[in-house]
Design a protein around this motif. Structure first.
Motif, PDB file in Angstrom:
ATOM      1  N   ALA A 211       0.875  -1.173   0.000  1.00  0.00           N
ATOM      2  CA  ALA A 211       0.000   0.000   0.000  1.00  0.00           C
ATOM      3  C   ALA A 211       0.906   1.215   0.000  1.00  0.00           C
ATOM      4  CB  ALA A 211      -0.859  -0.002   1.243  1.00  0.00           C
ATOM      5  N   GLN A 212       0.505   2.238  -0.758  1.00  0.00           N
ATOM      6  CA  GLN A 212       1.357   3.418  -0.843  1.00  0.00           C
ATOM      7  C   GLN A 212       1.277   4.237   0.439  1.00  0.00           C
ATOM      8  OE1 GLN A 212       1.957   5.076  -4.484  1.00  0.00           O
ATOM      9  NE2 GLN A 212       3.314   6.597  -3.657  1.00  0.00           N
ATOM     10  N   GLY A 213       2.053   3.809   1.414  1.00  0.00           N
ATOM     11  CA  GLY A 213       2.119   4.544   2.679  1.00  0.00           C
ATOM     12  C   GLY A 213       3.524   4.426   3.211  1.00  0.00           C
ATOM     13  N   GLU A 214       3.780   5.098   4.349  1.00  0.00           N
ATOM     14  CA  GLU A 214       5.159   5.090   4.836  1.00  0.00           C
ATOM     15  C   GLU A 214       5.576   3.718   5.350  1.00  0.00           C
ATOM     16  OE1 GLU A 214       6.482   8.383   7.166  1.00  0.00           O
ATOM     17  OE2 GLU A 214       5.023   9.714   6.209  1.00  0.00           O
ATOM     18  N   GLY A 215       4.591   2.845   5.604  1.00  0.00           N
ATOM     19  CA  GLY A 215       4.883   1.543   6.188  1.00  0.00           C
ATOM     20  C   GLY A 215       5.874   0.699   5.401  1.00  0.00           C
TER      21      GLY A 215
END
Ligand SMILES: Cc1ncc(COP(=O)(O)O)c(C=O)c1O
Length: 465
Positions: A211-215
């Motif tokens: 998923a396009q997130g900082e994770g």
């Protein structure tokens, strides 16, 4: 041909989106003559995207040698951010040409050259240091800007390795081809390439399945560090060269934190962070620089494409201590910083500044239209981009994500037939990308998006379920 069919809609020539009938059965004498000249004299290695000859262009429209008009959603491949031939850009070019066209800047500088450097320093990404200590040079093409950025970085660090990214594009000279991570047909058969160039995976969340997130950022950065450790003698790292949004490689927007991580790696290893903003910069994404969305300060920036307002002009600029590192005479170019191109640049940057605020609106209408399309057309795998740098990635199947390159070409051809120019991109050529002028009228933008949607639906329904 009086009518054209795009998707399921039949549109007659009275309601065509981009002027005159886009499909002509009979070529004009001029077009025939140009085709024959092309076939006789143009190298076959120069593959052409569209089989048309442009006669004139203004705003978001271009007219070919048959008098057919096209809506240009490519911005001349990211050059005409303020539209074709903006009147103030034309006036500035003309005024300069009344004075002089060329007295090599290597030999004796001219005022527009210095004003462009001053303007670039005034809009340099925040965090690069005091504006009056930003320095650089002007060249002609994007490839030259990148070449010179590497020269600056090597002279400053006294090291030689450069890390670039898989899927990236940095130009077609031998060093920039070596740096380019998109392989065929760009690099095939032209080696050997200069050594000390390494490639790491970019953060391509759609393909990497995150998923396009900082994770997912630590995982992406770990892969970069692994390439540095395993193959690129990290102590010898002169620079990391990165497109803050990958352009030719498919408009890949990295997740927030990825560019900051690259900054940290450079700081740790004493390397120079070079932002190749040749496609993504100069207002294209709604800010002067795509890297500005992340508030990351590079050490050097490469700019070209939109800089000259349609004339060839590029720049590499950044921290003074890096730009001053090579020996005097170590960089230069006969035509670099041509005064007419610099005059055009000053006017074009004004136009861009005036219209840059419209980029988020272009993005939101694109996202809305393409998300609706995705629900109807299963070949739309991903909708992405930033500001006026927008793309859809086409896939044969949403689950397998197998690239649908033929479909992307089909969409491009159907759009052209309907009078709309769009580009493809991506390592597999399965991305359809748009680089509209920021000045595009709302009605034309809507027409362009509708035409694209019809063409994608058509390509989607032609595929077996
Ligand atoms: C990110 C990037 N870098 C470099 C280049 C090379 O620029 P030029 O074709 O002006 O040499 C391009 C051209 O598309 C580009 O998109």
């Amino acid at each position: 041909v009086a009518a054209r069919r795009v998707g399921k809609k039949k549109v007659d020539s009275k309601s065509k989106p981009a002027g005159t009938s886009a499909v002509s059965a009979v070529l004009s004498g001029k077009t025939e003559r140009l085709s024959s000249l092309r076939d006789r004299h143009l190298s076959k290695a120069a593959k052409l995207i569209f089989p048309v000859f442009i006669d004139s262009a203004a705003g978001s429209r271009a007219t070919d040698s048959d008098g057919k008009e096209y809506l240009d959603l490519t911005g001349g491949i990211g050059v005409n951010t303020g539209g074709h031939l903006h009147p103030s850009v034309v006036a500035a070019m003309r005024a300069q040409l009344e004075k002089h066209a060329h007295v090599a800047s290597l030999m004796a500088l001219n005022e527009p050259y210095l004003l462009v450097l001053e303007r670039l320093a005034s809009i340099a990404p925040a965090g690069m240091g005091p504006r009056d200590s930003v320095k650089g040079v002007l060249m002609n093409s994007g490839a030259e800007a990148v070449e010179n950025a590497v020269k600056f970085a090597r002279a400053f660090t006294k090291k030689s390795a450069v890390l670039a990214f898989q899927g990236s594009f940095h130009g077609r000279t031998l060093l920039t081809l070596a740096l380019t991570g998109k392989t065929h047909p760009l690099k095939t058969g032209f080696g050997p390439y200069p050594p000390e160039v390494y490639h790491a995976p970019y953060a391509y969340c759609y393909r990497d399945g995150c998923a396009q997130g900082e994770g997912c950022v630590p995982e992406h950065l770990a892969k970069v560090r692994e390439v540095l450790r395993a193959s690129a003698n990290e102590k010898n790292l002169a620079a990391i060269l990165v497109e803050p949004i990958i352009g030719e490689g498919g408009f890949i927007v990295p997740p927030p934190g990825f560019l900051k991580g690259l900054r940290e790696i450079c700081d740790e290893l004493g390397a120079v962070l070079i932002a190749d903003e040749i496609q993504s910069g100069l207002g294209r994404t709604g800010r002067w620089w795509a890297i500005g969305h992340e508030k990351v300060a590079p050490d050097l920036v490469c700019a070209a494409k939109a800089l000259g307002g349609g004339l060839p002009l590029s720049a590499v600029f950044g921290k003074a201590e890096i730009a001053d590192a090579p020996q005097p005479g170590g960089v230069g170019s006969t035509f670099g910083g041509n005064p007419a191109a610099c005059a055009a640049a000053l006017a074009h940057l004004e136009v861009i500044e005036r219209f840059m605020g419209l980029a988020p609106g272009l993005e939101s209408s694109f996202r809305k239209s393409m998300k609706e399309l995705q629900a109807r057309a299963p070949i739309v795998g991903d909708v992405r981009g930033r500001g006026a740098m927008l793309a859809i990635e086409l896939v044969k199947d949403q689950k397998s994500k197998e690239p649908a390159a033929q479909e992307a070409t089909k969409v491009q051809q159907a759009c052209l037939a309907a009078g709309v120019m769009v580009l493809t991109a991506g390592a597999a050529g399965n991305v359809v990308r748009l680089l509209p002028a920021l000045t595009i009228p709302e009605k034309e933008w809507k027409t362009g998006l509708d035409t694209l949607a019809f063409a994608v639906e058509d390509a989607s329904s032609a595929r077996p379920a």
